[in-house]
Design a protein around this motif. Structure first.
Motif, mmCIF file in Angstrom:
data_model
loop_
_atom_site.group_PDB
_atom_site.id
_atom_site.type_symbol
_atom_site.label_atom_id
_atom_site.label_comp_id
_atom_site.label_asym_id
_atom_site.label_seq_id
_atom_site.Cartn_x
_atom_site.Cartn_y
_atom_site.Cartn_z
ATOM 1 N N ARG A 168 0.821 -1.226 0.000
ATOM 2 C CA ARG A 168 0.000 0.000 0.000
ATOM 3 C C ARG A 168 0.851 1.272 0.000
ATOM 4 O O ARG A 168 0.325 2.380 0.127
ATOM 5 N N ALA A 228 -6.217 2.087 -1.200
ATOM 6 C CA ALA A 228 -5.448 2.529 -0.032
ATOM 7 C C ALA A 228 -4.035 2.965 -0.399
ATOM 8 O O ALA A 228 -3.332 3.540 0.423
ATOM 9 N N TYR A 243 -8.897 -2.380 3.431
ATOM 10 C CA TYR A 243 -7.978 -1.501 2.703
ATOM 11 C C TYR A 243 -7.501 -2.165 1.412
ATOM 12 O O TYR A 243 -6.351 -2.596 1.321
ATOM 13 N N ASN A 266 -8.157 -6.292 7.744
ATOM 14 C CA ASN A 266 -7.605 -5.080 7.127
ATOM 15 C C ASN A 266 -7.337 -5.265 5.629
ATOM 16 O O ASN A 266 -7.425 -4.305 4.867
ATOM 17 N N TYR A 292 -10.355 3.448 6.784
ATOM 18 C CA TYR A 292 -11.174 2.631 5.891
ATOM 19 C C TYR A 292 -12.613 3.136 5.823
ATOM 20 O O TYR A 292 -13.286 2.983 4.791
#
Lengths: 118, 118, 118, 118
Positions: free
Chosen positions: C19, D108, D103, D99, D115
């Protein structure tokens, strides 16, 4: 505008009394509640640079969130001191008096060293 | 006795200015410093029962330590609000106003439920 | 079940890398994030008695919330140590070694006194 | 090197049992102790820039202090989870699983938005 902390303490006490919340407001519970609010404050600035915090303070929405978190911390701190029968502002002035001695200007100027190390 | 928080804020500002500490007092740094002081406060009561906290508040030495930790929290909180140009007491009163609506006495009486759940 | 903390650290690192979150994960930012999660954990137990915490741990919904908060604290702690290139579990064992010396059983038995005072 | 967190938990449990410290280690007490240690960690980095933290991690003395604070946080976190009979590492992996969904990489990537807001 009234900035007297005893007035705020009295108002918060009355607020709690009318809701019969004294039973929840032991010092330890209030320390935990204070921790929760400080955590929310930390979360507001956790991913921001110093410049971004300054910028956030100029925008109504983010400024209002930060004001809110600071307010929550003060409210629980005031309530905690009140439940301990401690005069918070007097205690703070006494501490600043002590810090005046611990951190003489000549030695403390421009350095962030703890008094035990200067 | 003066309980005006703006007077304390002005005194703390002057204390920091005379030591050239403004450079260290960014909001994020002050949040971390506040966390440190709240941690010391938590350490004071971590192994005590509620009754032992009450007893600690009646003994000069332990009472003085708790007063000191509360003072440190208030000093950093005041400094943080001042550096953000936020009126801390006004923000707290505004928050209590909001809480009056969020927690009507009829629903909140005797329960520690968050307003989102009542 | 795998309880290796280095495996968790590697997984969290990979999660962040995919990310492009390394830019946000400075040690100071992660300390603030950790504070936020510890605050959420404190909020879970702030108004409960010890018995009510035990009861909360037996109910699926409240137990799951506490598990979640503990998980968040561990995730940020692991990430923080990883970004500092610190071996967290080794550091903990080294600290327990030191505590074995600081708190000899004969002196520490049944008392919650800090090692500096025993 | 053994990085198994259950082994650390068992060692800490044994350490506490031999000192009869279980009586102090209620979940709430351990949360307060955790807060105290996180406060000490925050104090280590409160006046430092990000570059100064990196520099502090290269010097034996300051690195060792940071390792120590991280260790203390992990020790209390491990003890807290153990007293709650919660599998900390499993809870963390379950949270990372969640997660991954909250995300998605596409949304993200490179943004620190919560989120609930992406």
């Amino acid at each position: 505008m009234d900035h007297d902390l005893e007035h705020l303490a009295a108002r918060v006490r009355d607020f709690a009394d009318r809701r019969d919340w004294g039973q929840f407001h032991s010092p330890r519970n209030l320390v935990l509640a204070l921790v929760g609010e400080v955590g929310e404050l930390a979360a507001e600035v956790q991913w921001l640079t110093d410049d971004e915090v300054v910028a956030a303070l100029t925008k109504a929405e983010s400024r209002s969130r930060i004001e809110d978190e600071l307010a929550d911390v003060l409210i629980y701190l005031t309530r905690l001191a009140d439940q301990c029968d401690i005069d918070l502002v007097a205690a703070a002035h006494a501490k600043v008096n002590r810090n005046e001695e611990r951190y003489p200007e000549s030695k403390a100027k421009g350095v962030a060293t703890k008094y035990t190390d200067i």
